[in-house]
Design a protein around this motif. Sequence first.
Motif, PDB file in Angstrom:
ATOM      1  N   ILE A  60      39.493  33.719  53.285  1.00 40.21           N
ATOM      2  CA  ILE A  60      40.149  34.752  54.084  1.00 40.21           C
ATOM      3  C   ILE A  60      39.765  36.109  53.516  1.00 40.21           C
ATOM      4  CG2 ILE A  60      42.334  35.839  54.726  1.00 40.21           C
ATOM      5  CD1 ILE A  60      43.584  33.101  54.986  1.00 40.21           C
ATOM      6  N   TYR A  61      39.268  36.963  54.416  1.00 37.01           N
ATOM      7  CA  TYR A  61      38.886  38.333  54.061  1.00 37.01           C
ATOM      8  C   TYR A  61      40.038  39.240  54.473  1.00 37.01           C
ATOM      9  CZ  TYR A  61      35.911  42.593  54.130  1.00 37.01           C
ATOM     10  OH  TYR A  61      35.366  43.833  53.925  1.00 37.01           O
ATOM     11  N   TYR A  62      40.581  39.980  53.517  1.00 37.85           N
ATOM     12  CA  TYR A  62      41.681  40.894  53.784  1.00 37.85           C
ATOM     13  C   TYR A  62      41.116  42.181  54.386  1.00 37.85           C
ATOM     14  CZ  TYR A  62      44.100  37.832  50.425  1.00 37.85           C
ATOM     15  OH  TYR A  62      44.637  36.762  49.757  1.00 37.85           O
ATOM     16  N   VAL A  63      41.059  42.230  55.693  1.00 38.59           N
ATOM     17  CA  VAL A  63      40.434  43.346  56.399  1.00 38.59           C
ATOM     18  C   VAL A  63      41.036  43.486  57.789  1.00 38.59           C
ATOM     19  CG1 VAL A  63      38.565  41.885  57.283  1.00 38.59           C
ATOM     20  CG2 VAL A  63      38.196  44.336  57.093  1.00 38.59           C
ATOM     21  N   GLY A  64      41.097  44.700  58.251  1.00 40.61           N
ATOM     22  CA  GLY A  64      41.474  45.006  59.634  1.00 40.61           C
ATOM     23  C   GLY A  64      40.340  45.817  60.229  1.00 40.61           C
ATOM     24  N   PRO A  65      39.382  45.165  60.862  1.00 38.61           N
ATOM     25  CA  PRO A  65      38.174  45.878  61.305  1.00 38.61           C
ATOM     26  C   PRO A  65      38.475  46.897  62.399  1.00 38.61           C
ATOM     27  CG  PRO A  65      38.238  43.667  62.225  1.00 38.61           C
ATOM     28  CD  PRO A  65      39.377  43.751  61.252  1.00 38.61           C
ATOM     29  N   SER A  66      37.693  47.952  62.408  1.00 37.35           N
ATOM     30  CA  SER A  66      37.818  48.945  63.474  1.00 37.35           C
ATOM     31  C   SER A  66      37.035  48.457  64.696  1.00 37.35           C
ATOM     32  CB  SER A  66      37.327  50.311  62.981  1.00 37.35           C
ATOM     33  OG  SER A  66      35.966  50.252  62.656  1.00 37.35           O
ATOM     34  N   PRO A  67      37.312  49.037  65.865  1.00 36.97           N
ATOM     35  CA  PRO A  67      36.616  48.589  67.082  1.00 36.97           C
ATOM     36  C   PRO A  67      35.092  48.705  66.942  1.00 36.97           C
ATOM     37  CG  PRO A  67      38.443  50.040  67.623  1.00 36.97           C
ATOM     38  CD  PRO A  67      38.283  50.093  66.135  1.00 36.97           C
ATOM     39  N   ARG A  72      27.113  46.818  68.348  1.00 38.56           N
ATOM     40  CA  ARG A  72      27.550  46.158  67.117  1.00 38.56           C
ATOM     41  C   ARG A  72      28.626  45.137  67.456  1.00 38.56           C
ATOM     42  NH1 ARG A  72      26.595  49.355  62.570  1.00 38.56           N
ATOM     43  NH2 ARG A  72      27.087  47.433  61.483  1.00 38.56           N
ATOM     44  N   VAL A  73      28.812  44.131  66.586  1.00 40.26           N
ATOM     45  CA  VAL A  73      29.834  43.107  66.822  1.00 40.26           C
ATOM     46  C   VAL A  73      31.193  43.523  66.286  1.00 40.26           C
ATOM     47  CG1 VAL A  73      28.145  41.233  66.894  1.00 40.26           C
ATOM     48  CG2 VAL A  73      29.291  41.784  64.743  1.00 40.26           C
ATOM     49  N   VAL A  74      31.201  44.478  65.365  1.00 43.15           N
ATOM     50  CA  VAL A  74      32.452  44.950  64.763  1.00 43.15           C
ATOM     51  C   VAL A  74      32.214  46.341  64.172  1.00 43.15           C
ATOM     52  CG1 VAL A  74      31.990  43.918  62.491  1.00 43.15           C
ATOM     53  CG2 VAL A  74      34.341  44.189  63.241  1.00 43.15           C
ATOM     54  N   GLY A  75      33.282  47.128  64.077  1.00 40.58           N
ATOM     55  CA  GLY A  75      33.170  48.430  63.435  1.00 40.58           C
ATOM     56  C   GLY A  75      33.300  48.294  61.934  1.00 40.58           C
ATOM     57  N   ALA A  76      33.707  49.376  61.290  1.00 43.18           N
ATOM     58  CA  ALA A  76      33.857  49.352  59.832  1.00 43.18           C
ATOM     59  C   ALA A  76      34.800  48.223  59.423  1.00 43.18           C
ATOM     60  CB  ALA A  76      34.391  50.687  59.337  1.00 43.18           C
ATOM     61  N   ALA A  77      34.451  47.532  58.357  1.00 44.02           N
ATOM     62  CA  ALA A  77      35.211  46.344  57.945  1.00 44.02           C
ATOM     63  C   ALA A  77      35.286  46.288  56.424  1.00 44.02           C
ATOM     64  CB  ALA A  77      34.582  45.071  58.514  1.00 44.02           C
ATOM     65  N   GLY A  78      35.998  47.248  55.848  1.00 41.12           N
ATOM     66  CA  GLY A  78      36.146  47.284  54.397  1.00 41.12           C
ATOM     67  C   GLY A  78      37.382  46.531  53.939  1.00 41.12           C
ATOM     68  N   PRO A  79      37.405  46.116  52.678  1.00 42.17           N
ATOM     69  CA  PRO A  79      38.523  45.314  52.161  1.00 42.17           C
ATOM     70  C   PRO A  79      39.793  46.153  51.996  1.00 42.17           C
ATOM     71  CG  PRO A  79      37.106  45.979  50.362  1.00 42.17           C
ATOM     72  CD  PRO A  79      36.426  46.444  51.636  1.00 42.17           C
ATOM     73  N   SER A 133      30.013  46.005  57.289  1.00 43.60           N
ATOM     74  CA  SER A 133      30.025  45.466  58.655  1.00 43.60           C
ATOM     75  C   SER A 133      28.631  45.037  59.100  1.00 43.60           C
ATOM     76  CB  SER A 133      30.609  46.488  59.633  1.00 43.60           C
ATOM     77  OG  SER A 133      29.713  47.549  59.840  1.00 43.60           O
ATOM     78  N   ARG A 134      27.612  45.541  58.473  1.00 45.30           N
ATOM     79  CA  ARG A 134      26.244  45.144  58.830  1.00 45.30           C
ATOM     80  C   ARG A 134      25.958  43.683  58.471  1.00 45.30           C
ATOM     81  NH1 ARG A 134      22.926  49.816  59.839  1.00 45.30           N
ATOM     82  NH2 ARG A 134      24.160  51.679  59.465  1.00 45.30           N
ATOM     83  N   CYS A 135      26.772  43.119  57.579  1.00 44.10           N
ATOM     84  CA  CYS A 135      26.608  41.706  57.204  1.00 44.10           C
ATOM     85  C   CYS A 135      27.365  40.779  58.147  1.00 44.10           C
ATOM     86  CB  CYS A 135      27.111  41.484  55.780  1.00 44.10           C
ATOM     87  SG  CYS A 135      26.250  42.466  54.546  1.00 44.10           S
ATOM     88  N   ILE A 136      28.119  41.336  59.080  1.00 43.37           N
ATOM     89  CA  ILE A 136      28.901  40.532  60.019  1.00 43.37           C
ATOM     90  C   ILE A 136      28.071  40.352  61.285  1.00 43.37           C
ATOM     91  CG2 ILE A 136      31.056  40.389  61.320  1.00 43.37           C
ATOM     92  CD1 ILE A 136      32.232  42.307  59.086  1.00 43.37           C
ATOM     93  N   LYS A 137      27.672  39.120  61.553  1.00 44.41           N
ATOM     94  CA  LYS A 137      26.739  38.849  62.648  1.00 44.41           C
ATOM     95  C   LYS A 137      27.450  38.429  63.934  1.00 44.41           C
ATOM     96  CE  LYS A 137      23.502  39.845  59.830  1.00 44.41           C
ATOM     97  NZ  LYS A 137      22.993  41.206  59.896  1.00 44.41           N
ATOM     98  N   ALA A 138      28.680  37.954  63.827  1.00 48.85           N
ATOM     99  CA  ALA A 138      29.469  37.582  65.010  1.00 48.85           C
ATOM    100  C   ALA A 138      30.933  37.736  64.651  1.00 48.85           C
ATOM    101  CB  ALA A 138      29.168  36.143  65.426  1.00 48.85           C
ATOM    102  N   ALA A 139      31.739  38.094  65.642  1.00 45.24           N
ATOM    103  CA  ALA A 139      33.176  38.276  65.405  1.00 45.24           C
ATOM    104  C   ALA A 139      33.927  37.923  66.683  1.00 45.24           C
ATOM    105  CB  ALA A 139      33.470  39.713  64.995  1.00 45.24           C
ATOM    106  N   PHE A 155      34.744  35.658  61.494  1.00 45.10           N
ATOM    107  CA  PHE A 155      33.486  36.371  61.277  1.00 45.10           C
ATOM    108  C   PHE A 155      32.423  35.371  60.863  1.00 45.10           C
ATOM    109  CE2 PHE A 155      35.233  40.743  59.617  1.00 45.10           C
ATOM    110  CZ  PHE A 155      35.646  41.083  60.891  1.00 45.10           C
ATOM    111  N   VAL A 156      31.234  35.540  61.393  1.00 39.72           N
ATOM    112  CA  VAL A 156      30.064  34.861  60.845  1.00 39.72           C
ATOM    113  C   VAL A 156      29.321  35.918  60.041  1.00 39.72           C
ATOM    114  CG1 VAL A 156      27.913  33.659  61.334  1.00 39.72           C
ATOM    115  CG2 VAL A 156      29.935  33.239  62.759  1.00 39.72           C
ATOM    116  N   VAL A 157      29.216  35.678  58.743  1.00 42.97           N
ATOM    117  CA  VAL A 157      28.602  36.667  57.858  1.00 42.97           C
ATOM    118  C   VAL A 157      27.302  36.129  57.280  1.00 42.97           C
ATOM    119  CG1 VAL A 157      30.818  37.709  57.258  1.00 42.97           C
ATOM    120  CG2 VAL A 157      29.887  35.898  55.802  1.00 42.97           C
TER     121      VAL A 157
END
Length: 185
Positions: A60-67, A72-79, A133-139, A155-157
């Motif tokens: 489980i990744y503790y993240v709330g991704p931005s739109p 792109r498949v997801v916006g910023a996705a920092g921990p 977020s560049r490592c996230i290929k599908a969401a 997420f597929v990373v």
Amino acid sequence: MKPLKITTPLTDAVVESLHAGQPVLISGTVYTARDAAHKRMYELLDQGKPLPIDITNQIIYYVGPSPAPPGRVVGAAGPTTAGRMDRYAPALIARGLKGMIGKGYRSPAVVEAMRNHKAVYFAAVGGAGALLSRCIKAARVVAYPDLGPEAIHEFVVQDFPAVVAIDCRGEDLYRRGRREYAQAP
């Protein structure tokens, strides 16, 4: 130290091979969840009901991704700060969760659960959500869509960079670093 490539779902053998301080590149499926989703999952467990996702051997990744911006498949996705999930994490670890990604210290109860059930805590770089977020290929959202960015996403990373912050033996990179810094001349 060269990053070790690991793939989800995690096995006990992989978890046992990881040591605090080891850089890793994670590929495969990881799930997201923050405070609100953890609270709901914890309440389900407390009621003896199944979780909305199978967390067995998962991360489980503790993240709330931005739109997601266009293309792109997801916006910023920092921990986010992992300590906010400490109240709920031991119950999830006892149910088979093998890994968590976040930033910051974990409570002694979480570390003890990690020792007892062979789990690992990875730290990701805070403030680098756009790069991560560049490592996230599908969401896709898989549970609790009403929570918006705090919904549970799948997420597929590919080659997601992290560092083993606490290993399954309880060795804690944060505390070790603090001790070493205090002893430095």
